[in-house]
Design an enzyme around this catalytic site. Sequence first.
Site, PDB file in Angstrom:
ATOM      1  N   PHE A 100       0.845  -1.209   0.000  1.00 16.82           N
ATOM      2  CA  PHE A 100       0.000   0.000   0.000  1.00 16.82           C
ATOM      3  C   PHE A 100       0.880   1.258   0.000  1.00 16.82           C
ATOM      4  CE2 PHE A 100      -3.791  -2.108   2.504  1.00 16.82           C
ATOM      5  CZ  PHE A 100      -4.029  -2.924   1.424  1.00 16.82           C
ATOM      6  N   GLN A 109     -26.239  14.038  -2.854  1.00 20.32           N
ATOM      7  CA  GLN A 109     -27.676  14.103  -2.557  1.00 20.32           C
ATOM      8  C   GLN A 109     -28.304  15.338  -3.210  1.00 20.32           C
ATOM      9  OE1 GLN A 109     -28.834  11.522  -1.028  1.00 20.32           O
ATOM     10  NE2 GLN A 109     -30.967  12.158  -1.001  1.00 20.32           N
ATOM     11  N   ARG A 157     -30.533  24.080 -11.120  1.00 18.74           N
ATOM     12  CA  ARG A 157     -31.456  22.949 -11.304  1.00 18.74           C
ATOM     13  C   ARG A 157     -32.867  23.334 -10.830  1.00 18.74           C
ATOM     14  NH1 ARG A 157     -32.924  18.405 -13.994  1.00 18.74           N
ATOM     15  NH2 ARG A 157     -33.944  16.904 -12.614  1.00 18.74           N
ATOM     16  N   GLU A 186      -2.224   7.330   6.638  1.00 25.42           N
ATOM     17  CA  GLU A 186      -1.461   8.034   7.688  1.00 25.42           C
ATOM     18  C   GLU A 186      -2.115   7.814   9.063  1.00 25.42           C
ATOM     19  OE1 GLU A 186       0.435  11.645   6.800  1.00 25.42           O
ATOM     20  OE2 GLU A 186       0.495  11.242   4.656  1.00 25.42           O
TER      21      GLU A 186
HETATM   22  C1  LIG Z   1      -4.334   4.286  -1.036  1.00 20.57           C
HETATM   23  C2  LIG Z   1      -3.441   4.025   0.130  1.00 20.57           C
HETATM   24  C3  LIG Z   1      -2.198   4.645   0.189  1.00 20.57           C
HETATM   25  C4  LIG Z   1      -1.333   4.393   1.257  1.00 20.57           C
HETATM   26  N1  LIG Z   1      -0.087   4.952   1.270  1.00 20.57           N
HETATM   27  C5  LIG Z   1       0.814   4.555   2.222  1.00 20.57           C
HETATM   28  C6  LIG Z   1       2.168   4.984   2.158  1.00 20.57           C
HETATM   29  O1  LIG Z   1       2.572   5.761   1.277  1.00 20.57           O
HETATM   30  N2  LIG Z   1       3.039   4.501   3.080  1.00 20.57           N
HETATM   31  C7  LIG Z   1       2.657   3.649   4.068  1.00 20.57           C
HETATM   32  O2  LIG Z   1       3.501   3.241   4.859  1.00 20.57           O
HETATM   33  N3  LIG Z   1       1.369   3.230   4.155  1.00 20.57           N
HETATM   34  C8  LIG Z   1       0.443   3.665   3.261  1.00 20.57           C
HETATM   35  N4  LIG Z   1      -0.857   3.230   3.328  1.00 20.57           N
HETATM   36  C9  LIG Z   1      -1.244   2.315   4.399  1.00 20.57           C
HETATM   37  C10 LIG Z   1      -2.195   2.917   5.417  1.00 20.57           C
HETATM   38  O3  LIG Z   1      -1.523   3.829   6.233  1.00 20.57           O
HETATM   39  C11 LIG Z   1      -2.825   1.728   6.184  1.00 20.57           C
HETATM   40  O4  LIG Z   1      -3.731   1.105   5.289  1.00 20.57           O
HETATM   41  C12 LIG Z   1      -3.523   2.162   7.447  1.00 20.57           C
HETATM   42  O5  LIG Z   1      -2.593   2.610   8.394  1.00 20.57           O
HETATM   43  C13 LIG Z   1      -4.343   1.027   8.066  1.00 20.57           C
HETATM   44  O6  LIG Z   1      -3.647  -0.186   8.105  1.00 20.57           O
HETATM   45  P1  LIG Z   1      -4.389  -1.494   7.538  1.00 20.57           P
HETATM   46  O7  LIG Z   1      -4.886  -1.181   6.184  1.00 20.57           O
HETATM   47  O8  LIG Z   1      -3.481  -2.646   7.700  1.00 20.57           O
HETATM   48  O9  LIG Z   1      -5.662  -1.684   8.496  1.00 20.57           O
HETATM   49  P2  LIG Z   1      -5.681  -2.418   9.914  1.00 20.57           P
HETATM   50  O10 LIG Z   1      -4.616  -1.901  10.791  1.00 20.57           O
HETATM   51  O11 LIG Z   1      -5.765  -3.898   9.702  1.00 20.57           O
HETATM   52  O12 LIG Z   1      -7.079  -1.911  10.492  1.00 20.57           O
HETATM   53  C14 LIG Z   1      -8.328  -2.517  10.166  1.00 20.57           C
HETATM   54  C15 LIG Z   1      -9.411  -1.822  10.995  1.00 20.57           C
HETATM   55  O13 LIG Z   1      -9.153  -2.018  12.398  1.00 20.57           O
HETATM   56  C16 LIG Z   1      -9.087  -0.766  13.069  1.00 20.57           C
HETATM   57  N5  LIG Z   1      -8.115  -0.834  14.154  1.00 20.57           N
HETATM   58  C17 LIG Z   1      -6.841  -1.327  14.136  1.00 20.57           C
HETATM   59  N6  LIG Z   1      -6.265  -1.184  15.336  1.00 20.57           N
HETATM   60  C18 LIG Z   1      -7.177  -0.583  16.140  1.00 20.57           C
HETATM   61  C19 LIG Z   1      -7.183  -0.152  17.502  1.00 20.57           C
HETATM   62  N7  LIG Z   1      -6.112  -0.270  18.281  1.00 20.57           N
HETATM   63  N8  LIG Z   1      -8.313   0.398  17.986  1.00 20.57           N
HETATM   64  C20 LIG Z   1      -9.414   0.549  17.209  1.00 20.57           C
HETATM   65  N9  LIG Z   1      -9.463   0.168  15.912  1.00 20.57           N
HETATM   66  C21 LIG Z   1      -8.363  -0.390  15.398  1.00 20.57           C
HETATM   67  C22 LIG Z   1      -8.651   0.208  11.980  1.00 20.57           C
HETATM   68  O14 LIG Z   1      -8.989   1.528  12.323  1.00 20.57           O
HETATM   69  C23 LIG Z   1      -9.422  -0.316  10.781  1.00 20.57           C
HETATM   70  O15 LIG Z   1     -10.738   0.173  10.842  1.00 20.57           O
HETATM   71  C24 LIG Z   1      -1.753   3.509   2.299  1.00 20.57           C
HETATM   72  C25 LIG Z   1      -3.019   2.924   2.245  1.00 20.57           C
HETATM   73  C26 LIG Z   1      -3.839   3.148   1.183  1.00 20.57           C
HETATM   74  C27 LIG Z   1      -5.184   2.455   1.155  1.00 20.57           C
END
Ligand SMILES: Cc1cc2nc3c(=O)[nH]c(=O)nc-3n(C[C@H](O)[C@H](O)[C@H](O)COP(=O)(O)OP(=O)(O)OC[C@H]3O[C@@H](n4cnc5c(N)ncnc54)[C@H](O)[C@@H]3O)c2cc1C
Length: 381
Positions: free
Chosen positions: A156, A338, A269, A365
């Site tokens: 990602f 909407q 509109r 982030e």
């Molecule tokens: C388009 C895109 C660009 C990105 N760019 C970068 C980048 O340039 N560099 C980089 O390093 N990363 C990047 N990311 C990664 C991004 O920062 C992560 O996707 C994000 O931090 C969440 O991690 P995850 O997707 O593994 O979700 P997870 O950590 O698996 O979370 C899943 C769900 O559980 C919740 N959750 C997790 N822990 C807790 C907690 N302790 N309490 C409550 N809820 C919790 C989360 O809020 C979420 O709703 C990017 C992501 C996307 C989609």
Amino acid sequence: MSIDTNSDEARMILDMVRDLARTRIQPRAAEIDEKGEFPWDMKQLLAEQGILGLPFAEEYGGSGASELTILQVIEEIAKSCATTALMLCVQQLGSLPIELAGTPEQKKRYFPGLASGEWLAAYGLTEPGSGSDAGAMTTRAEKRGNEYVLNGMKHFITNAGLAHVNVIFAKTDMEAPGTRGVSAFVVEGDRPGFRLGHIEHKMGIRGSQTGELIMEDCVIPAENLLGREGDGFKIAMATLDRTRPGVGAQALGIAQGALDFAVQYSKTRKQFGKPIAENQGIQFMLADMEAGVEASRQLIYNVGRMIDSGSKNFGRQSAIAKLFTSDMAIQVTSDAIQILGGYGYMREFPVERMMRDAKICQIYEGTNQIQRVVIARDLLK
Ligand SMILES: Cc1cc2nc3c(=O)[nH]c(=O)nc-3n(C[C@H](O)[C@H](O)[C@H](O)COP(=O)(O)OP(=O)(O)OC[C@H]3O[C@@H](n4cnc5c(N)ncnc54)[C@H](O)[C@@H]3O)c2cc1C
């Protein structure tokens, strides 16, 4: 020397960006979204106009803009195209670890190419098994003589495969508890053993390239370490504290763009023989949208001013600004759809793209749940 926020120079930058956004960026936005390919012409435009150089000091060929000016520029571009605004966000995200922890030599090596826009930056923290829990990363960096050998995978990652300056977080000490064994490195895009993996197909910011970075016995010189071994997690978090307002500014711009469109649409509109804007039900929606946008703007600008004043304690405000503004942007873009009714749901109009683009601001982030963790931790400490 840096550019003062209230100076004529800062105002000129904003006027220039406003004009570019209207004449060059906005006309490309729908096509960038449709094609889902990195818009090299937009990167070129931002480079030529010095926009990618805003975060860098003049001694490296940048303009040393204030944080507030950078946030306002991101906002201005995001009103037209969130993908293009993200280029400036990530130029800052991928270079701040060097700004915060790099030596003068490291800055001299990387900043001129980034400031001119010749090079792009990337920030590699996330892995398939370690998202919110960044300390659970498994990418390793093993010291061998005067070199480090990196193995593992980041996913990602914005600008994956496009950036020359990749800041990669990896464990130098697998035994150290929690996040203490993490270190930060610069990996240049052309290092043997460093390559792009899978590229993601996304809901929004579709012109931005998000993908995997794979390291297989990737050798880098020891001088590419940022700070000391074990400093990596602190550097990663300090960077995000600084850059989250940029994600908020992106969300703010998207929301303002959707609100502006909805206002114009509601005045033209006609249903039941009069413009839909004459219905109080529509007026109250527009008023709530404006209130949310304006409140968010104050939060974003406030944290920008805190950073510019040299404050060290802006982490909570930074998290609040990103949390509030990205939630607001989802509400405002949804309300804009909407107000356009069925037309809002169609690709022909920009507001459905704006809603898809706004969603990522609640996720990257640090998700908005993690922003709440940051805020609560600071409140309760
Ligand atoms: C388009 C895109 C660009 C990105 N760019 C970068 C980048 O340039 N560099 C980089 O390093 N990363 C990047 N990311 C990664 C991004 O920062 C992560 O996707 C994000 O931090 C969440 O991690 P995850 O997707 O593994 O979700 P997870 O950590 O698996 O979370 C899943 C769900 O559980 C919740 N959750 C997790 N822990 C807790 C907690 N302790 N309490 C409550 N809820 C919790 C989360 O809020 C979420 O709703 C990017 C992501 C996307 C989609």
